[in-house]
Write a protein that holds these residues in place. Sequence first.
Motif, PDB file in Angstrom:
ATOM      1  N   SER A 218      -4.954  22.827  33.904  1.00  0.00           N
ATOM      2  CA  SER A 218      -4.321  23.603  34.033  1.00  0.00           C
ATOM      3  C   SER A 218      -3.331  23.861  33.949  1.00  0.00           C
ATOM      4  N   HIS A 219      -2.414  22.996  34.022  1.00  0.00           N
ATOM      5  CA  HIS A 219      -0.825  23.662  33.224  1.00  0.00           C
ATOM      6  C   HIS A 219      -0.769  23.556  31.682  1.00  0.00           C
ATOM      7  N   VAL A 220      -1.887  22.390  30.974  1.00  0.00           N
ATOM      8  CA  VAL A 220      -1.990  23.098  29.091  1.00  0.00           C
ATOM      9  C   VAL A 220      -3.023  23.520  28.888  1.00  0.00           C
ATOM     10  N   ILE A 221      -4.103  24.402  29.834  1.00  0.00           N
ATOM     11  CA  ILE A 221      -4.790  25.149  29.662  1.00  0.00           C
ATOM     12  C   ILE A 221      -4.511  26.969  29.428  1.00  0.00           C
ATOM     13  N   ASN A 222      -3.038  27.125  30.668  1.00  0.00           N
ATOM     14  CA  ASN A 222      -2.945  27.926  30.482  1.00  0.00           C
ATOM     15  C   ASN A 222      -1.575  28.234  30.983  1.00  0.00           C
ATOM     16  N   ASP A 223      -0.573  27.385  30.202  1.00  0.00           N
ATOM     17  CA  ASP A 223       0.407  26.646  29.380  1.00  0.00           C
ATOM     18  C   ASP A 223       0.851  27.270  30.535  1.00  0.00           C
ATOM     19  N   THR A 224       1.002  27.300  31.547  1.00  0.00           N
ATOM     20  CA  THR A 224       1.917  27.687  32.557  1.00  0.00           C
ATOM     21  C   THR A 224       3.416  26.457  32.903  1.00  0.00           C
ATOM     22  N   ARG A 225       3.176  25.406  32.545  1.00  0.00           N
ATOM     23  CA  ARG A 225       4.021  24.589  32.829  1.00  0.00           C
ATOM     24  C   ARG A 225       4.538  23.821  31.752  1.00  0.00           C
TER      25      ARG A 225
ATOM     26  N   VAL B 163       4.502  20.529  29.651  1.00  0.00           N
ATOM     27  CA  VAL B 163       3.583  19.289  29.958  1.00  0.00           C
ATOM     28  C   VAL B 163       4.050  17.988  28.359  1.00  0.00           C
ATOM     29  N   ALA B 164       4.249  17.096  28.901  1.00  0.00           N
ATOM     30  CA  ALA B 164       4.965  16.573  27.864  1.00  0.00           C
ATOM     31  C   ALA B 164       3.529  16.266  27.033  1.00  0.00           C
ATOM     32  N   GLU B 165       4.417  16.180  25.622  1.00  0.00           N
ATOM     33  CA  GLU B 165       2.863  16.443  24.288  1.00  0.00           C
ATOM     34  C   GLU B 165       2.353  15.052  24.439  1.00  0.00           C
ATOM     35  N   GLU B 166       2.289  14.366  24.355  1.00  0.00           N
ATOM     36  CA  GLU B 166       1.050  12.684  24.234  1.00  0.00           C
ATOM     37  C   GLU B 166       0.517  13.806  25.333  1.00  0.00           C
ATOM     38  N   THR B 167       0.454  13.822  26.150  1.00  0.00           N
ATOM     39  CA  THR B 167      -0.089  13.913  27.923  1.00  0.00           C
ATOM     40  C   THR B 167      -0.696  15.389  28.010  1.00  0.00           C
ATOM     41  N   LYS B 168      -0.090  16.447  26.905  1.00  0.00           N
ATOM     42  CA  LYS B 168      -0.745  16.974  26.530  1.00  0.00           C
ATOM     43  C   LYS B 168      -1.850  16.860  25.100  1.00  0.00           C
ATOM     44  N   GLN B 169      -1.521  16.570  24.561  1.00  0.00           N
ATOM     45  CA  GLN B 169      -2.969  15.451  23.747  1.00  0.00           C
ATOM     46  C   GLN B 169      -4.094  14.633  24.035  1.00  0.00           C
ATOM     47  N   ALA B 170      -4.268  14.221  25.288  1.00  0.00           N
ATOM     48  CA  ALA B 170      -4.858  12.972  25.628  1.00  0.00           C
ATOM     49  C   ALA B 170      -5.725  14.322  26.302  1.00  0.00           C
ATOM     50  N   VAL B 171      -4.826  14.892  26.978  1.00  0.00           N
ATOM     51  CA  VAL B 171      -5.694  16.725  27.806  1.00  0.00           C
ATOM     52  C   VAL B 171      -6.770  16.979  27.117  1.00  0.00           C
ATOM     53  N   LEU B 172      -5.725  17.929  25.752  1.00  0.00           N
ATOM     54  CA  LEU B 172      -6.936  18.334  24.319  1.00  0.00           C
ATOM     55  C   LEU B 172      -7.984  18.500  23.700  1.00  0.00           C
ATOM     56  N   ALA B 173      -7.818  15.959  23.805  1.00  0.00           N
ATOM     57  CA  ALA B 173      -8.511  15.469  23.051  1.00  0.00           C
ATOM     58  C   ALA B 173      -9.935  15.471  24.022  1.00  0.00           C
ATOM     59  N   ALA B 174      -9.623  15.155  25.502  1.00  0.00           N
ATOM     60  CA  ALA B 174     -11.208  15.732  26.434  1.00  0.00           C
ATOM     61  C   ALA B 174     -11.566  16.500  26.713  1.00  0.00           C
ATOM     62  N   ILE B 175     -10.780  17.451  26.575  1.00  0.00           N
ATOM     63  CA  ILE B 175     -11.650  18.877  26.467  1.00  0.00           C
ATOM     64  C   ILE B 175     -12.398  19.055  25.351  1.00  0.00           C
ATOM     65  N   ALA B 176     -12.114  18.296  23.855  1.00  0.00           N
ATOM     66  CA  ALA B 176     -12.708  18.363  23.448  1.00  0.00           C
ATOM     67  C   ALA B 176     -14.205  17.750  22.945  1.00  0.00           C
ATOM     68  N   GLN B 177     -13.608  16.538  23.341  1.00  0.00           N
ATOM     69  CA  GLN B 177     -14.695  15.488  23.588  1.00  0.00           C
ATOM     70  C   GLN B 177     -15.765  16.519  24.626  1.00  0.00           C
TER      71      GLN B 177
ATOM     72  N   SER C 294     -13.430  28.521  33.319  1.00  0.00           N
ATOM     73  CA  SER C 294     -14.007  28.963  33.466  1.00  0.00           C
ATOM     74  C   SER C 294     -13.066  31.190  33.139  1.00  0.00           C
ATOM     75  N   ALA C 295     -13.942  31.345  32.985  1.00  0.00           N
ATOM     76  CA  ALA C 295     -13.304  32.956  32.558  1.00  0.00           C
ATOM     77  C   ALA C 295     -12.878  34.071  34.054  1.00  0.00           C
ATOM     78  N   VAL C 296     -13.913  33.752  34.631  1.00  0.00           N
ATOM     79  CA  VAL C 296     -13.120  34.003  36.500  1.00  0.00           C
ATOM     80  C   VAL C 296     -12.101  33.521  36.610  1.00  0.00           C
ATOM     81  N   ALA C 297     -12.409  32.136  36.610  1.00  0.00           N
ATOM     82  CA  ALA C 297     -11.416  31.496  37.122  1.00  0.00           C
ATOM     83  C   ALA C 297      -9.710  31.672  36.832  1.00  0.00           C
ATOM     84  N   ARG C 298     -10.144  31.646  35.393  1.00  0.00           N
ATOM     85  CA  ARG C 298      -8.294  30.974  34.969  1.00  0.00           C
ATOM     86  C   ARG C 298      -8.217  33.126  35.192  1.00  0.00           C
ATOM     87  N   SER C 299      -8.925  34.453  34.990  1.00  0.00           N
ATOM     88  CA  SER C 299      -7.907  35.155  35.310  1.00  0.00           C
ATOM     89  C   SER C 299      -7.498  35.830  36.612  1.00  0.00           C
ATOM     90  N   LEU C 300      -8.355  34.599  37.588  1.00  0.00           N
ATOM     91  CA  LEU C 300      -7.469  34.897  38.629  1.00  0.00           C
ATOM     92  C   LEU C 300      -5.570  33.628  38.757  1.00  0.00           C
TER      93      LEU C 300
END
Length: 334
Positions: free
Chosen positions: A19-26, A28-42, A48-54
């Motif tokens: 969640s922090h990676v997606i919303n840029d709210t805190r 996150v270490a670069e290595e961890t961030k890249q792992a999350v982004l890779a998982a999102i892409a894969q 959810s637009a609604v959940a994110r807006s909340l």
Amino acid sequence: MATIKDVAKMAGVSTTTVSHVINDTRHVAEETKQAVLAAIAQLNYSPSAVARSLKVNTTKSIGMIVTNSEAPYFAEIIHAVEEHCYRQGYSLFLCNTQNNPEKIKNHLEMLAKKRVDGVLVMCSEYKQDSRNLLKNYSYLPMVVMDWGPINPDTDLILDNSFEGGYLAGKHLIDNGHREIGYLSADLSKTTARKRYEGFLQALAEAGIEMNPDWLLEGAFEPEDGYECMNKILAQEKHPTAVFCCNDVMALGAMSALTERGYQVPQDFSVIGYDNVHASRFYSPPLTTIHQSKARLGERALKLLFERIADKGAKRETIEIHPELVIRKSVKKIA
């Protein structure tokens, strides 16, 4: 469909970290961030637009309430607003009211439920019940784009209609016309009244009296221009020129003239108001008074974004100055 838990499991992190990676709210270490982004892409994960807006308290959406989106004047402003929304990554919810207070109420309720970030309102004229309704939704960032009675609860739009009416009247007089008709929308409406007052000022300066038989009232529609022009043609004495309160009324007037076998400008000169896109393609191209619809839409939306960022932002004045656009519908006479 992949979930945030699937992304967290593949990246070997918690759902909170995702969640922090997606919303840029805190941070996150670069290595961890890249792992999350890779998982999102894969996983082709889409939050959810609604959940994110909340979470981030924004829906990246704007509401716009207008009288009638089919009218050329409104359509050009809407186009400008939509284009600027798109460039800023915002969606636009468009609502038509036909000047019905109940529709204004229902649309405001709907937009509030959809949690839009702000609302643009353009409903021509505001009766007291409509103004009270807008006040009830004062918690929503809002910009009222119309020129009407001065209201301390809304922004002030100055379109200088008096100046535009004066320019139109003076242009006809400068071209030798002294017998001039005026095809107006309801003169109780601010814009129609101010344009007429400016027109009368031009006549007064030239020592010309307005013939009351040539003042016809309708609405801002081509049908009304058509009917008003036919009423003038039914009279024994005709003017040499008519000033129409807007371009679509001028189109209706020109249609009535053509049906009766008259030619513009050889038999009757016609001038309009607004300079809608289609007016340059009328037959003949219409001389008119230009109002910058794109500039109004852009400035109003910019003001709304400022109000979204700072809900305490003060009320503003947006001023638009009319300009004469000379084409081929006005004939110079001796």
